[in-house]
Scaffold this motif. Sequence first.
Motif, PDB file in Angstrom:
ATOM      1  N   GLY A 143      -0.788  10.372  -1.755  1.00 50.25           N
ATOM      2  CA  GLY A 143      -1.430  11.341  -2.628  1.00 50.25           C
ATOM      3  C   GLY A 143      -1.048  11.098  -4.072  1.00 50.25           C
ATOM      4  N   GLY A 144      -1.633  11.918  -4.993  1.00 51.97           N
ATOM      5  CA  GLY A 144      -1.357  11.773  -6.403  1.00 51.97           C
ATOM      6  C   GLY A 144       0.081  12.085  -6.720  1.00 51.97           C
ATOM      7  N   GLY A 145       0.596  11.467  -7.771  1.00 43.73           N
ATOM      8  CA  GLY A 145       1.941  11.761  -8.225  1.00 43.73           C
ATOM      9  C   GLY A 145       3.031  11.007  -7.500  1.00 43.73           C
ATOM     10  N   SER A 146       2.702  10.080  -6.610  1.00 46.55           N
ATOM     11  CA  SER A 146       3.720   9.311  -5.891  1.00 46.55           C
ATOM     12  C   SER A 146       3.600   7.838  -6.262  1.00 46.55           C
ATOM     13  CB  SER A 146       3.549   9.462  -4.377  1.00 46.55           C
ATOM     14  OG  SER A 146       3.672  10.795  -3.984  1.00 46.55           O
ATOM     15  N   ASP A 147       4.738   7.148  -6.357  1.00 39.58           N
ATOM     16  CA  ASP A 147       4.720   5.724  -6.652  1.00 39.58           C
ATOM     17  C   ASP A 147       6.074   5.120  -6.311  1.00 39.58           C
ATOM     18  OD1 ASP A 147       3.640   3.321  -7.612  1.00 39.58           O
ATOM     19  OD2 ASP A 147       4.623   3.597  -9.532  1.00 39.58           O
ATOM     20  N   GLU A 148       6.038   4.070  -5.494  1.00 41.52           N
ATOM     21  CA  GLU A 148       7.228   3.294  -5.163  1.00 41.52           C
ATOM     22  C   GLU A 148       8.396   4.171  -4.723  1.00 41.52           C
ATOM     23  OE1 GLU A 148       8.130   0.687  -8.384  1.00 41.52           O
ATOM     24  OE2 GLU A 148       6.247  -0.396  -8.240  1.00 41.52           O
ATOM     25  N   GLY A 149       8.142   5.035  -3.748  1.00 35.35           N
ATOM     26  CA  GLY A 149       9.199   5.862  -3.211  1.00 35.35           C
ATOM     27  C   GLY A 149       9.586   7.044  -4.069  1.00 35.35           C
ATOM     28  N   LYS A 150       8.833   7.288  -5.132  1.00 33.85           N
ATOM     29  CA  LYS A 150       9.095   8.407  -6.019  1.00 33.85           C
ATOM     30  C   LYS A 150       8.027   9.483  -5.821  1.00 33.85           C
ATOM     31  CE  LYS A 150      12.551   6.475  -8.320  1.00 33.85           C
ATOM     32  NZ  LYS A 150      13.925   7.027  -8.323  1.00 33.85           N
ATOM     33  N   GLN A 208      12.338  17.188  -0.114  1.00 31.05           N
ATOM     34  CA  GLN A 208      13.212  16.620   0.916  1.00 31.05           C
ATOM     35  C   GLN A 208      12.556  16.685   2.291  1.00 31.05           C
ATOM     36  OE1 GLN A 208      16.760  19.016  -0.134  1.00 31.05           O
ATOM     37  NE2 GLN A 208      17.846  17.095  -0.426  1.00 31.05           N
ATOM     38  N   GLN A 209      11.836  17.765   2.568  1.00 28.23           N
ATOM     39  CA  GLN A 209      11.128  17.880   3.841  1.00 28.23           C
ATOM     40  C   GLN A 209       9.970  16.886   3.933  1.00 28.23           C
ATOM     41  OE1 GLN A 209      12.280  19.942   6.418  1.00 28.23           O
ATOM     42  NE2 GLN A 209      13.971  20.012   4.946  1.00 28.23           N
ATOM     43  N   LEU A 210       9.488  16.463   2.777  1.00 29.86           N
ATOM     44  CA  LEU A 210       8.420  15.457   2.745  1.00 29.86           C
ATOM     45  C   LEU A 210       8.974  14.034   2.783  1.00 29.86           C
ATOM     46  CD1 LEU A 210       6.038  17.014   0.039  1.00 29.86           C
ATOM     47  CD2 LEU A 210       5.772  17.087   2.536  1.00 29.86           C
ATOM     48  N   GLY A 211      10.312  13.916   2.775  1.00 31.38           N
ATOM     49  CA  GLY A 211      10.933  12.597   2.886  1.00 31.38           C
ATOM     50  C   GLY A 211      11.476  12.017   1.604  1.00 31.38           C
ATOM     51  N   TYR A 212      11.608  12.849   0.550  1.00 34.94           N
ATOM     52  CA  TYR A 212      12.112  12.362  -0.734  1.00 34.94           C
ATOM     53  C   TYR A 212      13.487  12.946  -1.031  1.00 34.94           C
ATOM     54  CZ  TYR A 212       7.253  11.000  -1.511  1.00 34.94           C
ATOM     55  OH  TYR A 212       6.009  10.442  -1.392  1.00 34.94           O
ATOM     56  N   LYS A 213      14.394  12.107  -1.482  1.00 35.82           N
ATOM     57  CA  LYS A 213      15.716  12.561  -1.904  1.00 35.82           C
ATOM     58  C   LYS A 213      15.605  13.149  -3.308  1.00 35.82           C
ATOM     59  CE  LYS A 213      18.007   8.881   0.731  1.00 35.82           C
ATOM     60  NZ  LYS A 213      18.861   7.666   0.639  1.00 35.82           N
ATOM     61  N   ASP A 234      -4.267  13.985 -10.807  1.00 38.91           N
ATOM     62  CA  ASP A 234      -3.290  13.246 -10.007  1.00 38.91           C
ATOM     63  C   ASP A 234      -2.049  12.855 -10.792  1.00 38.91           C
ATOM     64  OD1 ASP A 234      -4.709  13.315  -7.577  1.00 38.91           O
ATOM     65  OD2 ASP A 234      -5.941  11.617  -8.199  1.00 38.91           O
ATOM     66  N   GLN A 235      -1.668  13.657 -11.785  1.00 44.78           N
ATOM     67  CA  GLN A 235      -0.462  13.371 -12.549  1.00 44.78           C
ATOM     68  C   GLN A 235       0.787  13.923 -11.866  1.00 44.78           C
ATOM     69  OE1 GLN A 235      -2.666  14.772 -16.356  1.00 44.78           O
ATOM     70  NE2 GLN A 235      -1.001  13.494 -17.110  1.00 44.78           N
ATOM     71  N   VAL A 236       0.580  14.812 -10.909  1.00 44.50           N
ATOM     72  CA  VAL A 236       1.678  15.373 -10.124  1.00 44.50           C
ATOM     73  C   VAL A 236       1.243  15.466  -8.671  1.00 44.50           C
ATOM     74  CG1 VAL A 236       2.660  16.730 -12.024  1.00 44.50           C
ATOM     75  CG2 VAL A 236       0.885  17.736 -10.568  1.00 44.50           C
ATOM     76  N   GLU A 237       2.234  15.490  -7.778  1.00 42.00           N
ATOM     77  CA  GLU A 237       1.946  15.697  -6.357  1.00 42.00           C
ATOM     78  C   GLU A 237       1.717  17.184  -6.087  1.00 42.00           C
ATOM     79  OE1 GLU A 237       1.693  14.079  -2.318  1.00 42.00           O
ATOM     80  OE2 GLU A 237       1.746  13.136  -4.273  1.00 42.00           O
ATOM     81  N   PHE A 238       2.578  18.016  -6.692  1.00 41.79           N
ATOM     82  CA  PHE A 238       2.394  19.458  -6.617  1.00 41.79           C
ATOM     83  C   PHE A 238       3.149  20.118  -7.758  1.00 41.79           C
ATOM     84  CE2 PHE A 238       5.974  18.625  -3.648  1.00 41.79           C
ATOM     85  CZ  PHE A 238       6.946  19.461  -4.167  1.00 41.79           C
ATOM     86  N   ILE A 239       2.882  21.411  -7.973  1.00 43.40           N
ATOM     87  CA  ILE A 239       3.507  22.152  -9.063  1.00 43.40           C
ATOM     88  C   ILE A 239       4.128  23.432  -8.539  1.00 43.40           C
ATOM     89  CG2 ILE A 239       3.042  23.539 -11.135  1.00 43.40           C
ATOM     90  CD1 ILE A 239       1.054  21.468 -12.031  1.00 43.40           C
ATOM     91  N   ALA A 240       5.400  23.657  -8.914  1.00 49.39           N
ATOM     92  CA  ALA A 240       6.089  24.922  -8.662  1.00 49.39           C
ATOM     93  C   ALA A 240       6.569  25.420 -10.011  1.00 49.39           C
ATOM     94  CB  ALA A 240       7.252  24.726  -7.697  1.00 49.39           C
ATOM     95  N   LEU A 266       0.827  -1.199   0.000  1.00 49.44           N
ATOM     96  CA  LEU A 266       0.000   0.000   0.000  1.00 49.44           C
ATOM     97  C   LEU A 266       0.859   1.245   0.000  1.00 49.44           C
ATOM     98  CD1 LEU A 266      -2.804  -0.979   2.555  1.00 49.44           C
ATOM     99  CD2 LEU A 266      -3.032  -0.758   0.075  1.00 49.44           C
ATOM    100  N   THR A 267       1.948   1.202   0.753  1.00 46.60           N
ATOM    101  CA  THR A 267       2.865   2.351   0.784  1.00 46.60           C
ATOM    102  C   THR A 267       3.499   2.559  -0.579  1.00 46.60           C
ATOM    103  OG1 THR A 267       3.357   1.929   3.109  1.00 46.60           O
ATOM    104  CG2 THR A 267       4.917   3.309   1.898  1.00 46.60           C
ATOM    105  N   ALA A 268       3.890   1.471  -1.221  1.00 48.92           N
ATOM    106  CA  ALA A 268       4.561   1.575  -2.512  1.00 48.92           C
ATOM    107  C   ALA A 268       3.649   2.125  -3.585  1.00 48.92           C
ATOM    108  CB  ALA A 268       5.091   0.197  -2.943  1.00 48.92           C
ATOM    109  N   CYS A 269       2.333   1.970  -3.407  1.00 45.45           N
ATOM    110  CA  CYS A 269       1.389   2.467  -4.396  1.00 45.45           C
ATOM    111  C   CYS A 269       1.100   3.951  -4.235  1.00 45.45           C
ATOM    112  CB  CYS A 269       0.064   1.686  -4.317  1.00 45.45           C
ATOM    113  SG  CYS A 269       0.218  -0.012  -4.916  1.00 45.45           S
ATOM    114  N   GLY A 270       1.820   4.606  -3.332  1.00 46.71           N
ATOM    115  CA  GLY A 270       1.666   6.047  -3.211  1.00 46.71           C
ATOM    116  C   GLY A 270       0.442   6.450  -2.451  1.00 46.71           C
ATOM    117  N   GLY A 271       0.222   5.882  -1.288  1.00 47.18           N
ATOM    118  CA  GLY A 271      -0.956   6.209  -0.505  1.00 47.18           C
ATOM    119  C   GLY A 271      -0.980   7.637  -0.023  1.00 47.18           C
TER     120      GLY A 271
END
Length: 281
Positions: free
Chosen positions: A37-44, A78-83, A104-110, A30-35
């Motif tokens: 939010g949108g735009g997350s998958d397998e630690g990405k 990085q603050q959200l836990g991603y390298k 849900d194609q992105v987690e967020f946009i800057a 379940l974690t790997a499927c990006g629980g």
Amino acid sequence: MSMKKMSKNQSRRIRVAAVVAIAAALPLSLTACGGGGGGSDEGKIVIGTKFDQPGLGMKNPDGTMSGFDVDVATYVAQQLGYKPEDIEWKESPSSQRETLIQNDQVEFIAATYSITDARKEKVSFAGPYLVTGQSLLVKADNTDITGKDSLANNKKLCSVSGSTPAQKIKDEFPSVQLQQYDTYSACIEALKNGAIDAVTTDEVILAGYAAQTPGAFKLVGQPFSEENYGIGLKKDDTELQTKINDALTKMESDGAWKAAFEKNLGPAGIQVPSPPAIAKN
């Protein structure tokens, strides 16, 4: 008789072991499927930005990303836990930003994403992380244009078709000969070859182009509008909004925000502004 009993016991142990293994693997899957939010998958994490704005969001020839928006987004991730290597960058043209978030194609946009009431009907914003305004870019040796009041007398000005800066020029400076191109890079090329006298859009966007070719251009006058850049995310995702706001607040307080601005936009000669107060939007 004993062989049959052992066979049944072995079979039972195998079934129990299988159930335990499935149960143990379930939370991980379940974690790997990006629980989160949108735009997350397998630690990405998938983050949207511009690919064609030097100093802000630029995809370089070697495939790397650079710019102030990129640095802000990387810090937040990085603050959200991603390298940094966990980030997948997705090009986010202005006209597609809301759709990318809603689908849900992105987690967020800057991506030089101005916070407006109309956009807040479709997405939520964290920030603002930068306040800028419409300005003017001219050749370094230009002495005729010193600010918006110099735009009279049929000066040739370039902006992008359908943009807010272009409309502002139409409304407030009717005597200007406005040339509208599809991209700001086309405006910059026209400025280089003398086809136009100045380019107008947000100051930091112009600063990025100026920094790309040091000594060729200069910013003139004071900004004559106000734009608040925010990070766009899924509508009403208050949990993520709060986390991003906390990350932006930390970035401003620990010096990383100033360092990112100086690195990306300082070469254009633009002064580092005070970071804006972060507020929920």
